[in-house]
Design an enzyme around this catalytic site. Structure first.
Site, PDB file in Angstrom:
ATOM      1  N   ALA A 198     -28.796  44.009 -29.541  1.00 50.13           N
ATOM      2  CA  ALA A 198     -27.341  43.799 -29.554  1.00 50.13           C
ATOM      3  C   ALA A 198     -26.996  42.650 -30.503  1.00 50.13           C
ATOM      4  CB  ALA A 198     -26.858  43.457 -28.156  1.00 50.13           C
ATOM      5  N   ASP A 208     -24.811  45.449 -34.623  1.00 48.49           N
ATOM      6  CA  ASP A 208     -23.726  46.433 -34.737  1.00 48.49           C
ATOM      7  C   ASP A 208     -22.768  46.206 -33.565  1.00 48.49           C
ATOM      8  OD1 ASP A 208     -22.156  48.545 -35.451  1.00 48.49           O
ATOM      9  OD2 ASP A 208     -23.569  50.110 -34.861  1.00 48.49           O
ATOM     10  N   LYS A 209     -22.049  45.101 -33.625  1.00 49.72           N
ATOM     11  CA  LYS A 209     -21.258  44.666 -32.459  1.00 49.72           C
ATOM     12  C   LYS A 209     -20.180  45.669 -32.079  1.00 49.72           C
ATOM     13  CE  LYS A 209     -21.781  39.653 -32.624  1.00 49.72           C
ATOM     14  NZ  LYS A 209     -22.059  39.122 -31.292  1.00 49.72           N
ATOM     15  N   ASN A 229     -26.987  31.138 -33.739  1.00 50.33           N
ATOM     16  CA  ASN A 229     -25.635  31.688 -33.847  1.00 50.33           C
ATOM     17  C   ASN A 229     -24.787  31.233 -32.672  1.00 50.33           C
ATOM     18  OD1 ASN A 229     -24.521  34.070 -32.045  1.00 50.33           O
ATOM     19  ND2 ASN A 229     -26.752  34.279 -32.076  1.00 50.33           N
ATOM     20  N   PHE A 242     -19.005  36.525 -29.204  1.00 56.88           N
ATOM     21  CA  PHE A 242     -18.538  37.899 -28.915  1.00 56.88           C
ATOM     22  C   PHE A 242     -17.369  38.345 -29.793  1.00 56.88           C
ATOM     23  CE2 PHE A 242     -20.026  37.763 -24.154  1.00 56.88           C
ATOM     24  CZ  PHE A 242     -21.341  37.842 -24.585  1.00 56.88           C
ATOM     25  N   SER A 259     -25.566  35.430 -22.973  1.00 56.07           N
ATOM     26  CA  SER A 259     -25.249  34.775 -24.242  1.00 56.07           C
ATOM     27  C   SER A 259     -24.841  33.332 -23.981  1.00 56.07           C
ATOM     28  CB  SER A 259     -24.113  35.511 -24.956  1.00 56.07           C
ATOM     29  OG  SER A 259     -24.586  36.730 -25.425  1.00 56.07           O
ATOM     30  N   PRO A 260     -25.362  32.398 -24.790  1.00 52.78           N
ATOM     31  CA  PRO A 260     -25.044  30.990 -24.528  1.00 52.78           C
ATOM     32  C   PRO A 260     -23.699  30.574 -25.104  1.00 52.78           C
ATOM     33  CG  PRO A 260     -26.660  31.161 -26.302  1.00 52.78           C
ATOM     34  CD  PRO A 260     -26.337  32.568 -25.873  1.00 52.78           C
ATOM     35  N   LYS A 279     -29.276  41.957 -19.054  1.00 52.32           N
ATOM     36  CA  LYS A 279     -29.909  41.162 -20.114  1.00 52.32           C
ATOM     37  C   LYS A 279     -29.927  39.695 -19.708  1.00 52.32           C
ATOM     38  CE  LYS A 279     -30.026  40.369 -25.075  1.00 52.32           C
ATOM     39  NZ  LYS A 279     -29.556  40.811 -26.384  1.00 52.32           N
ATOM     40  N   ASN A 299     -32.340  37.147 -24.190  1.00 51.88           N
ATOM     41  CA  ASN A 299     -31.319  36.735 -25.150  1.00 51.88           C
ATOM     42  C   ASN A 299     -31.817  35.481 -25.905  1.00 51.88           C
ATOM     43  OD1 ASN A 299     -28.722  36.445 -26.428  1.00 51.88           O
ATOM     44  ND2 ASN A 299     -27.853  37.546 -24.683  1.00 51.88           N
ATOM     45  N   GLY A 341     -38.216  37.473 -31.407  1.00 48.20           N
ATOM     46  CA  GLY A 341     -39.244  37.179 -32.398  1.00 48.20           C
ATOM     47  C   GLY A 341     -40.156  38.336 -32.768  1.00 48.20           C
TER      48      GLY A 341
HETATM   49  C1  LIG Z   1     -26.337  36.816 -35.069  1.00 45.88           C
HETATM   50  C2  LIG Z   1     -26.723  37.256 -33.687  1.00 45.88           C
HETATM   51  C3  LIG Z   1     -25.757  37.797 -32.837  1.00 45.88           C
HETATM   52  C4  LIG Z   1     -26.103  38.204 -31.559  1.00 45.88           C
HETATM   53  N1  LIG Z   1     -25.155  38.755 -30.747  1.00 45.88           N
HETATM   54  C5  LIG Z   1     -25.495  39.220 -29.522  1.00 45.88           C
HETATM   55  C6  LIG Z   1     -24.549  39.847 -28.686  1.00 45.88           C
HETATM   56  O1  LIG Z   1     -23.386  40.030 -29.037  1.00 45.88           O
HETATM   57  N2  LIG Z   1     -24.959  40.259 -27.450  1.00 45.88           N
HETATM   58  C7  LIG Z   1     -26.247  40.110 -27.018  1.00 45.88           C
HETATM   59  O2  LIG Z   1     -26.563  40.527 -25.884  1.00 45.88           O
HETATM   60  N3  LIG Z   1     -27.175  39.529 -27.798  1.00 45.88           N
HETATM   61  C8  LIG Z   1     -26.841  39.095 -29.039  1.00 45.88           C
HETATM   62  N4  LIG Z   1     -27.782  38.515 -29.832  1.00 45.88           N
HETATM   63  C9  LIG Z   1     -29.157  38.316 -29.298  1.00 45.88           C
HETATM   64  C10 LIG Z   1     -30.108  39.435 -29.728  1.00 45.88           C
HETATM   65  O3  LIG Z   1     -29.712  40.668 -29.194  1.00 45.88           O
HETATM   66  C11 LIG Z   1     -31.546  39.119 -29.273  1.00 45.88           C
HETATM   67  O4  LIG Z   1     -31.572  39.080 -27.853  1.00 45.88           O
HETATM   68  C12 LIG Z   1     -32.067  37.783 -29.802  1.00 45.88           C
HETATM   69  O5  LIG Z   1     -31.606  37.554 -31.112  1.00 45.88           O
HETATM   70  C13 LIG Z   1     -33.599  37.741 -29.832  1.00 45.88           C
HETATM   71  O6  LIG Z   1     -34.131  38.718 -30.681  1.00 45.88           O
HETATM   72  P1  LIG Z   1     -34.620  38.402 -32.195  1.00 45.88           P
HETATM   73  O7  LIG Z   1     -35.508  37.198 -32.117  1.00 45.88           O
HETATM   74  O8  LIG Z   1     -35.328  39.640 -32.643  1.00 45.88           O
HETATM   75  O9  LIG Z   1     -33.390  38.148 -32.984  1.00 45.88           O
HETATM   76  C14 LIG Z   1     -27.460  38.083 -31.118  1.00 45.88           C
HETATM   77  C15 LIG Z   1     -28.409  37.553 -31.995  1.00 45.88           C
HETATM   78  C16 LIG Z   1     -28.063  37.147 -33.260  1.00 45.88           C
HETATM   79  C17 LIG Z   1     -29.129  36.588 -34.163  1.00 45.88           C
END
Ligand SMILES: Cc1cc2nc3c(=O)[nH]c(=O)nc-3n(C[C@H](O)[C@H](O)[C@H](O)COP(=O)(O)O)c2cc1C
Length: 352
Positions: A60, A63-64, A109, A113, A171-172, A209, A238, A289
């Site tokens: 997530a 593709d928000k 980031n 939302f 989400s933080p 999540k 997350n 990661g």
């Molecule tokens: C730019 C950005 C935007 C994100 N937005 C969301 C979000 O809207 N909702 C969500 O559940 N996670 C969001 N995430 C978290 C990712 O879905 C994922 O849980 C997190 O980045 C760890 O995976 P990665 O290390 O492969 O990036 C976001 C991550 C990034 C980097």
């Protein structure tokens, strides 16, 4: 190819680069043959009632607003999760709000939302049916009077669509959202969500999540609630608020959620912990990661039935999906697994 254009892309502000990526995906035909992998059948799995070609999903946040999910399937993803979608359209936090930490292969980031809102996204999906497994990640608006009510509104809106709905409590960047990790708060929400699910005989899969920044007592409580309220899957994890000490990039001081390499072990360890109790009951989607066959295999062996990634693709481009799948097949062959299914949780089997 991506390594040639990467310096150009990394000169652009990260959010502008992302908007450019979405635009070019929307309007350019993606030649599927570039992304084909030999022996991919070894990676095929069944997830939430659907057979998919491989367990690598798009996380997530990319593709928000559900604009390019079918293009992402063409790049080789086995499944895609759109969102986070909120009931009403919202702009999110002020810019800049995405930061590259190149030396750490990470991002921070604090988007908050930003998305087109549930009604627009719903119409988009109705007019462009997904060609493979689609998850829809939902959350509350920033200005809402009642976060639970926002989750329920989105759950109802998206109930007829996609293959699963993710309740994003982790989400933080939305103040108060992580309060839903507390037992009493989460239980109230899941109870209400289940009233919607009961009406239709639990036909739709609901996932939760989770944040990587939770303590042991909290983990036990969340696991109990997942089982009690028949949640169909858990996404671990997350982004993190912690883990800044060992970062070397100057952007480490930015506030927001950290993703990518520095999140890898935190999320893999949480997968191991949840798998201990959820094994054979509730599938885990591992995220944090994942950027190679090795890091993908580690999460599968820890107990993940499927994976997701985002940050890895920012650093390596779209060919990362093909790379991970090919490397994963090699690792399965080396270790003597007939298919990916056999490797799930193999770490704990070997260590007990
Ligand atoms: C730019 C950005 C935007 C994100 N937005 C969301 C979000 O809207 N909702 C969500 O559940 N996670 C969001 N995430 C978290 C990712 O879905 C994922 O849980 C997190 O980045 C760890 O995976 P990665 O290390 O492969 O990036 C976001 C991550 C990034 C980097």
């Amino acid at each position: 190819m991506f390594s040639l254009i990467r310096p150009f892309i990394f000169n652009i502000d990260p959010e502008k680069a992302h908007t450019l990526a979405i635009k070019s995906l929307k309007y350019n035909f993606v030649p599927e043959k570039f992304f084909k992998v030999e022996n991919e059948e070894k990676l095929s799995i069944s997830l939430f009632g659907k057979s998919i070609k491989n367990p690598i999903g798009l996380a997530a946040g990319f593709d928000k607003s559900g604009e390019v999910y079918n293009q992402m399937f063409k790049l080789g993803f086995g499944f895609v999760e759109i969102g986070t979608v909120t009931p009403k359209k919202q702009f999110g936090n002020s810019k800049p709000r995405i930061f590259r930490l190149e030396k750490d292969l990470a991002l921070i980031n604090r988007l908050g939302f930003n998305n087109d809102g549930s009604e627009v996204v719903k119409k988009r999906i109705e007019n462009n049916l997904p060609t493979s497994l689609l998850g829809i990640n939902i959350g509350p608006n920033k200005e809402t009077a009642d976060m639970s009510e926002d989750f329920l509104k989105c759950a109802k809106t998206f109930f007829p669509l996609g293959d699963y709905i993710t309740i994003n409590i982790s989400s933080p960047n939305t103040t108060g959202l992580r309060e839903f990790h507390k037992k009493e708060v989460l239980e109230k929400l899941l109870y209400k969500i289940n009233l919607i699910r009961e009406e239709s005989n639990y036909k739709k899969s609901f996932l939760l999540k989770i944040s990587p920044d939770i303590g042991e007592k909290n983990i036990d409580e969340i696991i109990n609630l997942i089982l009690k309220y028949k949640i169909n899957g858990v996404i671990l994890t997350n982004t993190t608020d912690n883990n800044r000490e060992n970062l070397i990039s100057s952007n480490k001081i930015e506030s927001g959620g950290l993703s990518g390499k520095p999140l890898t072990n935190l999320s893999t360890n949480l997968i191991k912990r949840f798998y201990k109790d959820l094994k054979n009951k509730v599938p885990i989607i591992g995220v944090g990661g994942v950027d190679s066959g090795k890091s993908a295999f580690e999460k599968i062996a820890a107990g993940a039935s499927a994976l997701q990634l985002y940050t890895g693709m920012v650093y390596e481009g779209p060919m990362i999906i093909k790379k991970i799948k090919s490397e994963l097949i090699e690792i399965l062959n080396e270790k003597g697994f007939k298919n990916i299914q056999e490797a799930i949780g193999s770490y704990s089997e070997n260590s007990t």
